[in-house]
Structure formats: structure tokens, C-alpha cells
Design a protein around this motif. Sequence first.
Motif, PDB file in Angstrom:
ATOM      1  N   LEU A 219      14.351  -3.205  33.056  1.00  0.00           N
ATOM      2  CA  LEU A 219      14.089  -3.121  31.619  1.00  0.00           C
ATOM      3  C   LEU A 219      15.358  -3.400  30.810  1.00  0.00           C
ATOM      4  N   LEU A 220      16.445  -2.805  31.240  1.00  0.00           N
ATOM      5  CA  LEU A 220      17.691  -2.930  30.487  1.00  0.00           C
ATOM      6  C   LEU A 220      18.326  -4.302  30.677  1.00  0.00           C
ATOM      7  N   LEU A 221      18.124  -4.870  31.846  1.00  0.00           N
ATOM      8  CA  LEU A 221      18.621  -6.229  32.073  1.00  0.00           C
ATOM      9  C   LEU A 221      17.849  -7.198  31.174  1.00  0.00           C
ATOM     10  N   ALA A 222      16.544  -6.998  31.098  1.00  0.00           N
ATOM     11  CA  ALA A 222      15.721  -7.848  30.235  1.00  0.00           C
ATOM     12  C   ALA A 222      16.193  -7.749  28.781  1.00  0.00           C
ATOM     13  N   ALA A 223      16.424  -6.533  28.332  1.00  0.00           N
ATOM     14  CA  ALA A 223      16.870  -6.333  26.953  1.00  0.00           C
ATOM     15  C   ALA A 223      18.220  -7.018  26.730  1.00  0.00           C
ATOM     16  N   HIS A 224      19.089  -6.863  27.703  1.00  0.00           N
ATOM     17  CA  HIS A 224      20.418  -7.456  27.563  1.00  0.00           C
ATOM     18  C   HIS A 224      20.337  -8.982  27.489  1.00  0.00           C
ATOM     19  N   LEU A 225      19.517  -9.553  28.357  1.00  0.00           N
ATOM     20  CA  LEU A 225      19.415 -11.015  28.366  1.00  0.00           C
ATOM     21  C   LEU A 225      18.825 -11.531  27.054  1.00  0.00           C
ATOM     22  N   ASN A 226      17.885 -10.792  26.512  1.00  0.00           N
ATOM     23  CA  ASN A 226      17.340 -11.183  25.210  1.00  0.00           C
ATOM     24  C   ASN A 226      18.412 -11.140  24.132  1.00  0.00           C
ATOM     25  N   LYS A 227      19.224 -10.134  24.217  1.00  0.00           N
ATOM     26  CA  LYS A 227      20.284  -9.979  23.233  1.00  0.00           C
ATOM     27  C   LYS A 227      21.256 -11.156  23.327  1.00  0.00           C
ATOM     28  N   LEU A 421      18.180   2.046  23.614  1.00  0.00           N
ATOM     29  CA  LEU A 421      18.764   1.212  24.666  1.00  0.00           C
ATOM     30  C   LEU A 421      17.707   0.416  25.412  1.00  0.00           C
ATOM     31  N   THR A 422      16.517   0.970  25.533  1.00  0.00           N
ATOM     32  CA  THR A 422      15.492   0.302  26.328  1.00  0.00           C
ATOM     33  C   THR A 422      14.556  -0.510  25.451  1.00  0.00           C
ATOM     34  N   VAL A 423      13.750   0.187  24.675  1.00  0.00           N
ATOM     35  CA  VAL A 423      12.750  -0.516  23.877  1.00  0.00           C
ATOM     36  C   VAL A 423      13.395  -1.406  22.815  1.00  0.00           C
ATOM     37  N   TYR A 424      14.476  -0.904  22.236  1.00  0.00           N
ATOM     38  CA  TYR A 424      15.135  -1.682  21.187  1.00  0.00           C
ATOM     39  C   TYR A 424      16.463  -2.231  21.678  1.00  0.00           C
ATOM     40  N   GLY A 425      16.520  -2.475  22.983  1.00  0.00           N
ATOM     41  CA  GLY A 425      17.782  -2.830  23.625  1.00  0.00           C
ATOM     42  C   GLY A 425      18.448  -4.070  23.074  1.00  0.00           C
ATOM     43  N   GLU A 426      17.679  -4.938  22.450  1.00  0.00           N
ATOM     44  CA  GLU A 426      18.326  -6.153  21.966  1.00  0.00           C
ATOM     45  C   GLU A 426      18.902  -5.989  20.567  1.00  0.00           C
ATOM     46  N   LEU A 427      18.727  -4.820  20.006  1.00  0.00           N
ATOM     47  CA  LEU A 427      19.308  -4.560  18.688  1.00  0.00           C
ATOM     48  C   LEU A 427      20.614  -3.781  18.827  1.00  0.00           C
ATOM     49  N   ASP A 428      21.552  -4.069  17.951  1.00  0.00           N
ATOM     50  CA  ASP A 428      22.677  -3.157  17.798  1.00  0.00           C
ATOM     51  C   ASP A 428      22.207  -2.043  16.886  1.00  0.00           C
ATOM     52  N   VAL A 429      22.808  -0.900  17.043  1.00  0.00           N
ATOM     53  CA  VAL A 429      22.303   0.242  16.290  1.00  0.00           C
ATOM     54  C   VAL A 429      23.397   0.874  15.433  1.00  0.00           C
TER      55      VAL A 429
END
Length: 676
Positions: A219-227, A421-429
Motif C-alpha cells: 500500500l505504501l509503495l503504491a502511494a509513494h510511486l504515485n507521489k 500515510l496510507t490512504v492519502y500517501g501521495e499528499l504532503d500534509v
Amino acid sequence: MVLSDSITKLKGVGPALSEKLALLGVTTVRDLIYFFPRRYDDFSHVTKLKDVQPGPVTVKVKVEKVTARHVRRGLHITEAIIADETSKLRAVWFNQPYRPESLKSDAVFYMSGTFDFQRDRFILQNPSVEKVAEFAKNTARIVPIYPQVRGLKSYQLRQMISQLLPLIAILPDTLPPEVVKRENLLPLSAALLQMHFPESHQALQEAKKRIAFEELFELLLAAHLNKVEHRAHLGWEIPYEQAAAEAFTAALSFTLTNAQRRVAWEILQDIQHDQPMNRLLQGDVGSGKTVVAAFAAFMAGRQGMQSAFMAPTEVLAAQHAESLSQLLRPLGMSVGLLVGSVKPGAKKVLTQQIKEGNVDIVVGTHALIQQKIEFAKLGLVVIDEQHRFGVNQRKALLAKSDRLPHLLAMTATPIPRSLTLTVYGELDVSVIDERPPGRTPIITEIHSPHSVKPLYEHIDQQINQGRQVYIICPLVSESDTLGFKSVEQEYDRLQKSVFKHRRIGLLHGQLSSVEKDEVMTRFKNGEFDILVATTVVEVGVDVPNATIMLIEGADRFGLAQLHQLRGRVGRGKHQSYCYLVPSTAQKPSQRLQEVARSDDGFYLAQVDLELRGPGELYGTRQHGSLDLRVANIADTKLVSHVQKVAEAFATTATDLLQYPELHKRVERLRRVTTFN
Ligand code: ADP
Ligand code: MG
């Protein structure tokens, strides 16, 4: 047998069984392997017959004598005398007519069941039976208990899954070997074996740890790659001008809080780069997010770039337009309000001006701005109360430009860190964790439904002093039987009895958006003393004159939701009150007590996540990516750790295709997590 095979390939799985399995989401061999037990019963300890105590027990015995009989219609009893070298006992099975045959053997059996008193003696009741020589699935081990549907028994699932053990044993690992090694994880095949047929509690813990890690890693790898992918787009550079920043803060009628200053800095830093900003701004209700967004819009405007402000409703859009005008007009920016109720003629003029770049800041509803408007040069998009906004939606906003605007999504729903970190992982917060000074804390109290009279009196007093009141009910109409009050019922009742001398408005989700806006506007303008509503008022409406929030059926609402509702009051200079009235007079739930005790939205969101899991929250139920079977999403420490591991892995492993299975899964997750 391969993972994609249908489960009907398994021995004993016919149409009836596969239909039941389908209800559990299990259609392929892979589904079945990843269908984990709900809990485990520990029958691993074998007890000598002479030491057997009442309760669950496993014994290792031979069968000395078997009798079977029908006692009456529908009741068949098998009885056996079982023995080991220490003693003898009686075992009994009900309605298992096949049982006597299976016991007529010289073999040594394991029997696991409950030793209990019946009639006048202790017997071993309905034990599971297996030959010691066979692979133990149901006895003498930590026994997996699976989630159930009608007519599908755990032992059937054990039977099916045991057929897959040879396949599981040779499954290749999905995690990169270096990660498995460094994190000291069980290999996938061992973990899956232990999940279903654990050898020990420790092995089970290790297995859960491994599976949880894997779920989060993907999940977190996916979010990171999207980012990373998102950052590859080109955005606008909006340089930081010291003098302009000073002019902006000087023009404010108040001083920015430290938190506002910090997040403004994060945002203004971000938009200086030609990578489009993708940022979530979280701040409790009243924390002052608008002014921060206005700051960024001002900086963009200074560079000749337009900003779009999008709100979920017309009322909110109008509110934003009003406060943005107040803030930015004196600084030379023009603000336009684009909502459905603007007259066609005026709308045409406005859209033309936007197209020509004569309006710096355009405020409207999500739908309106997205669909119809062409901008001359859109540099910044600010979205209020909507966490998700896709690259595609953003692209739709681009008027023949090859650059993506910066995005600032604002939300008053505090989101626990593990979820960002997970669901909104591609956003900075960015987080505003401080309220402007001088606000009086809201007084929150729990009241029994049998003692609401003093509350009504207090409401009356407040209205006499010119204040306004929200009364929230869980339901629109009297459609369900749970005894919760519906708004319509409550509206009628109040209008006819206690508050017949008051002006009451009615607001719920089944009204059209025009009707809703009208009711809200009238309430805001003071035409109603009381607004009886469902949670539709949850989002962002600002009526500083409202000082009481009375929530009926409060036990029906989630923690975060209650906090959100409470945030509708306490927005002005008057002392405000939140009354939580559960639907029964029982001891209030932990949830209600937490709300009464704390007004820290982030704390409450974390508690909510721990109590309820992510499914109910933040629309993650529909989200699909949060199919976490083992990992605990509320475990912030684990999530942050795995996030670092995933990110480090992504920076070293340039070609995910080297890990075909991982690649496949991550790509699927990228599609569900992405904002597209
Ligand atoms: P929210 O974060 O809920 O959107 P708003 O931006 O609507 O909050 O701000 C709530 C109110 O607080 C507004 O009236 C705003 O002018 C005021 N406000 C914002 N920042 C400050 C501050 N630093 N000091 C005093 N008042 C402030
Ligand atoms: Mg707001």
C-alpha cells in the motif's frame, strides 16, 4: 494447481459450497489462501485422561466401545468409551450418524472438544476426531476458526485449505528478498502456512507480522510511486516575495498563530518549485485555514496567476468569497463568486473575465468550477472539505496549458497520521494544531434522554438572548425500527410543543441542494431560532451566533462525526454548549465520554480509528485499497516504519518489474489509491 485456479478444482467443493464461498469473496485458490482465520482455538496441549478438567481439552485415545441410537425423531446419539493408559472416559456425539463407522478402528485418535457435565456425569462432548497418524487439522493443535457463513463450517475450510499446503509451500516470495532479510520476516510461504495451521503461538505472531508488513508495504509503495509520478508533472513557479508576505500579514486584523505561520511557510516553500504542490491542509474547525489558503492565492495573484477555491456547497462558497474579498480586495486582488444561483447574464460576464484573466480568485462549488470554466492561467486550486481530488480532475481545470496547478486540499476532519500515510500517501500534509487565541472552550455534557427538560430551558434562555441552536437527529424519517429519533418527527414535535413560540428550520440530505442552501442561508440570516437537522450540517457552515449543539441519538454517531458537529458552535464570541443525548439512559459509551472529555480532534480521530477501524471512516469503505486483513491501520509506529522501508526500497530498486508479483499488486493498488 495454481493461484488463479477456481476453488471448484478442490476435492469436495461442488456448486453449493462454492456459492457459499463466493459470499465470503472466495472464488479462486489465491482468495482461499488469503482467507485468514478469524481467531484460533488452542487445542494444542494433550491431556492425560486422569487429568482432564471441565472445559476445552485434547486427549490421545483408543476407542474401546461404540454404541449408536436414535433417541427420538431428529436426535441421533453416538457414544464411545475412550481410553488411554491412565483412565477411561465417555465421549458423545449428537446427530453425527456417520460417526460410529469412523470410530471402529484400532487406530490412536486425537479428540478435541469440551469436557462438560451432562445429566449426572461428565462427558467429552462432540469432540473433533482425527487419527494421530494423519496431519492434524482439527485436533491437537492451535485450531483455526474461519469467518462463517450459514452452512459453511470451519472444518470444511480447514479441509480445503489443507489440500493447498503443497502449493503454499512452494509459493515464491512477494516481498523483495533484501527487505525480508533486513526486517527479519518469515518467508511468505512459511507465513501463510502458519496463518492457517500454526505450530505455536510464537510462529503465529511471526506470521501475522509478516503478512501485516506485506499489506502495508504494498500500500505504501503504491502511494509513494504515485507521489513520485505526480511530482514528475510540471507546475508553476510562484516565487516567495518577502515584501508581499509582509504586506499580507500587515493587512490582517489579527496575528497569525504559530501553526498558521508554519503551514503557510510549508505551502509558500512548496509552490516556489515547478513541481505541482499536492498538499493536504488539516486543521480543526475554526483553526483558521482560509487565511492560509488566501496567503498562497495572494502570492499566486502577484505573479499574474489565478486561484480557484472550491467548496462543497453554495453557502460555503459564498462564505469563502466573502472572507476572501475582505482579506484580498484591499491588497488589490479581485474575487469572483461563481455559483448556480448567479444570474445567467452575470455568469456569462464572469466566465469571460475569468477566461481573460481579469479575475484573480474564483470561488465556486466543486462541480461548477470543474466542469465549465476556462482559466487564463490557473496556478492554484484550493479545495475545501474534500480530501480527494484527482490528477484528472485537475487536468480538466487546465485551460490549454501544459502545467498542473498547485493543489491545496483543506479538511477539518482530522485524519490520523497512519491514514494520511496510507490512504492519502501521495499528499504532503500540513497540520494546524493550534486555535487562534481568545476562544472560549465549548462546554460538552452528556445528558440522559429522560432529563432533557433543563436542556430545553437552557435553549429557550439562549434564544431569548438572541442566540441560535442546532438540534441534530440521526435519521431523516421514521423508516427504521431502532427507536432513533428522525428529524421530521422531532421537527413536528418541537414545533407543536416545547418550541411552538420559536421559528424552526428543517434540514436534511433529502432536500435538493437549492433547498438546503436556502434553509442554511435563512438560518445564517437569523430567520430561524432553531435548526433541526441531520448530519448534513456537519460540513463547514459558519454561523457564529449559534451557541448550542444538541445531538439526539448521539450514540449513533462516530466520534469524529460528533466532534465535527460540535465544531458548528463556538465560532463566535459567546460561550457555547454541546449536549450529547444518547437514545437510551444506559451508561454512556466510551465514545461519548471521550468526546465530552476532549476537544482535540486529532486525539479523537485516533481513538475513533482504534475503536472502529478504518472501514467506517473517511469513506475508506468504498475505497478498496484498505483491504487490510491483518495489519492494524491504527498502529502508527508500524505504518511509519513500513513507509520508510517502502520509500527506501523505491529509491534503490529502479525496476519493479524484477519483482513481478509485487509489481502486479502494487500497480493494482496504485490504481485504487490514485486520485484519478
Ligand atoms: P476553518 O479552519 O474552520 O476554515 P476559518 O478559516 O473559517 O477556520 O477561520 C475561523 C475564524 O477565525 C475566521 O473568522 C477567521 O477570520 C478567524 N481567524 C483565523 N485566524 C485567526 C487568528 N490567527 N487570530 C484570530 N482569528 C483568526
Ligand atoms: Mg473552513
